[in-house]
Design a protein around this motif. Sequence first.
Motif, mmCIF file in Angstrom:
data_model
loop_
_atom_site.group_PDB
_atom_site.id
_atom_site.type_symbol
_atom_site.label_atom_id
_atom_site.label_comp_id
_atom_site.label_asym_id
_atom_site.label_seq_id
_atom_site.Cartn_x
_atom_site.Cartn_y
_atom_site.Cartn_z
ATOM 1 N N SER A 1 4.426 -4.255 11.012
ATOM 2 C CA SER A 1 4.198 -2.670 10.249
ATOM 3 C C SER A 1 3.078 -2.935 9.300
ATOM 4 N N GLY A 2 2.641 -4.078 8.735
ATOM 5 C CA GLY A 2 1.833 -3.957 7.433
ATOM 6 C C GLY A 2 2.429 -3.779 6.206
ATOM 7 N N SER A 3 3.543 -3.278 6.350
ATOM 8 C CA SER A 3 4.127 -2.826 4.794
ATOM 9 C C SER A 3 5.316 -4.074 4.483
ATOM 10 N N LEU A 4 5.171 -4.381 3.479
ATOM 11 C CA LEU A 4 5.993 -5.195 2.776
ATOM 12 C C LEU A 4 7.545 -4.599 2.606
ATOM 13 N N VAL A 5 7.539 -3.308 2.614
ATOM 14 C CA VAL A 5 8.798 -2.315 2.394
ATOM 15 C C VAL A 5 9.576 -2.607 3.813
ATOM 16 N N ALA A 6 9.231 -3.111 4.794
ATOM 17 C CA ALA A 6 9.795 -3.379 6.032
ATOM 18 C C ALA A 6 10.857 -4.672 5.945
ATOM 19 N N PRO A 7 10.103 -5.784 5.546
ATOM 20 C CA PRO A 7 11.123 -6.981 5.466
ATOM 21 C C PRO A 7 11.915 -6.890 4.275
ATOM 22 N N MET A 8 11.486 -6.050 3.356
ATOM 23 C CA MET A 8 12.390 -6.015 2.089
ATOM 24 C C MET A 8 13.658 -5.217 2.536
ATOM 25 N N VAL A 9 13.698 -3.984 3.125
ATOM 26 C CA VAL A 9 14.892 -3.386 3.633
ATOM 27 C C VAL A 9 15.706 -4.275 4.484
ATOM 28 N N ILE A 10 14.956 -4.775 5.461
ATOM 29 C CA ILE A 10 15.690 -5.548 6.426
ATOM 30 C C ILE A 10 16.600 -6.654 5.554
ATOM 31 N N HIS A 11 15.915 -7.317 4.924
ATOM 32 C CA HIS A 11 16.604 -8.619 3.929
ATOM 33 C C HIS A 11 17.565 -8.048 3.243
ATOM 34 N N ALA A 12 17.245 -6.899 2.410
ATOM 35 C CA ALA A 12 18.429 -6.317 1.653
ATOM 36 C C ALA A 12 19.680 -5.953 2.270
ATOM 37 N N CYS A 13 19.425 -5.275 3.543
ATOM 38 C CA CYS A 13 20.454 -4.752 4.375
ATOM 39 C C CYS A 13 21.333 -5.836 4.865
ATOM 40 N N GLY A 14 20.533 -7.004 5.204
ATOM 41 C CA GLY A 14 21.350 -8.265 5.937
ATOM 42 C C GLY A 14 22.047 -8.786 4.884
ATOM 43 N N ASP B 1 0.559 -1.368 0.100
ATOM 44 C CA ASP B 1 0.100 -0.060 -0.057
ATOM 45 C C ASP B 1 0.871 1.164 -0.127
ATOM 46 N N PRO B 2 0.751 2.106 -1.061
ATOM 47 C CA PRO B 2 1.683 3.414 -1.061
ATOM 48 C C PRO B 2 1.437 4.274 0.249
ATOM 49 N N ARG B 3 0.366 4.046 0.683
ATOM 50 C CA ARG B 3 0.435 5.045 1.831
ATOM 51 C C ARG B 3 1.069 4.739 3.096
ATOM 52 N N ARG B 4 1.551 3.384 3.148
ATOM 53 C CA ARG B 4 2.380 2.640 4.120
ATOM 54 C C ARG B 4 3.779 2.631 3.880
ATOM 55 N N HIS B 5 4.215 3.021 2.558
ATOM 56 C CA HIS B 5 5.467 2.982 2.366
ATOM 57 C C HIS B 5 6.754 3.837 3.444
ATOM 58 N N GLY B 6 6.047 4.828 3.872
ATOM 59 C CA GLY B 6 6.988 5.518 4.904
ATOM 60 C C GLY B 6 7.121 4.935 5.930
ATOM 61 N N ALA B 7 5.871 4.297 6.562
ATOM 62 C CA ALA B 7 5.995 3.563 7.925
ATOM 63 C C ALA B 7 6.799 2.443 7.758
ATOM 64 N N GLY B 8 6.811 1.693 6.554
ATOM 65 C CA GLY B 8 7.538 0.373 6.083
ATOM 66 C C GLY B 8 9.128 0.710 6.171
ATOM 67 N N LEU B 9 9.589 1.899 5.388
ATOM 68 C CA LEU B 9 10.720 2.147 5.583
ATOM 69 C C LEU B 9 11.421 2.507 6.806
ATOM 70 N N LYS B 10 10.745 3.087 7.787
ATOM 71 C CA LYS B 10 10.896 3.333 8.999
ATOM 72 C C LYS B 10 11.040 2.245 9.818
ATOM 73 N N ALA B 11 10.358 1.488 9.604
ATOM 74 C CA ALA B 11 10.195 0.050 10.338
ATOM 75 C C ALA B 11 11.413 -0.824 10.004
ATOM 76 N N GLY B 12 11.666 -0.741 8.545
ATOM 77 C CA GLY B 12 12.792 -1.518 8.039
ATOM 78 C C GLY B 12 14.112 -1.178 8.657
ATOM 79 N N LEU B 13 14.175 0.266 8.596
ATOM 80 C CA LEU B 13 15.476 0.893 9.164
ATOM 81 C C LEU B 13 15.628 0.625 10.755
ATOM 82 N N THR B 14 14.585 0.676 11.465
ATOM 83 C CA THR B 14 14.567 0.217 12.829
ATOM 84 C C THR B 14 14.934 -1.165 12.962
ATOM 85 N N GLY B 15 14.256 -2.085 12.177
ATOM 86 C CA GLY B 15 14.719 -3.462 12.280
ATOM 87 C C GLY B 15 16.233 -3.913 11.921
#
Length: 236
Positions: free
Chosen positions: A207-220, A88-102
């Motif tokens: 987070s409800g956003s797939l951006v979060a695990p994508m960011v964590i997975h890529a960084c990991g 959901d584009p409306r949750r991309h920001g929250a997902g990015l924040k959750a991903g960086l926190t993760g």
Amino acid sequence: MNPDPEIIVIRKKKDPMTRHFASPASYPDLFTLLVASALILGFEVTAGILPESWPFLARLGLLRLIQCAALFGLLRARGFSLSAAGLDPRRHGAGLKAGLTGCALMALFAFAAGSALWLWGMDPLRMIRVTLPADPLNLTLFFVVGGLIAPVAEELFFRGFLFGYLKQFGWIPALCISTAAFALVHPGVHIPQWIGGFAFGLAYGLSGSLVAPMVIHACGNIVLFTLSMLARHSFF
């Protein structure tokens, strides 16, 4: 003045792992999941049609991009929006924040676990070391495909489709089954995949956003590859 007890409404607290998946329309259905699985397997089987003269990692990267396009097309054909797969584009920001926190939390966990293993006389890098290509071209492709393209493709299926469908049966089954499936499709030692899969599913559920695990997975992945490269050159 006390309120009339007959009109008192008791509000139940929402489970933080379920509030993003409240309605059946918010996750893929079984038929969509089965078709997605068939598409993934089909592309894997027919990967040999790509030109053998191309570097293996280039073919793998293209295959993962085609798989992503097919999964997005499937969602559209089945009448689902991107939010059904956690995008959901409306949750991309929250997902990015959750991903960086993760990422930060995973780094702290990895440092603590690595330090404990080192104090016990064990080499933590040997448990996570990745065999990297020797030549610069394939090494670059390894970082691009393994560190960026593959995490996006894997999260789209394992969390966006599989976890998303299973979420209607409870977040614990969704987390456990998607983690096991993710770990078991990876060859070799599965410890990093089990830990990673659990963390990715938890990040998506919270987070409800797939951006979060994508960011964590890529960084990991990028961190693992970087540590392996440094270890190869005797920096550790």
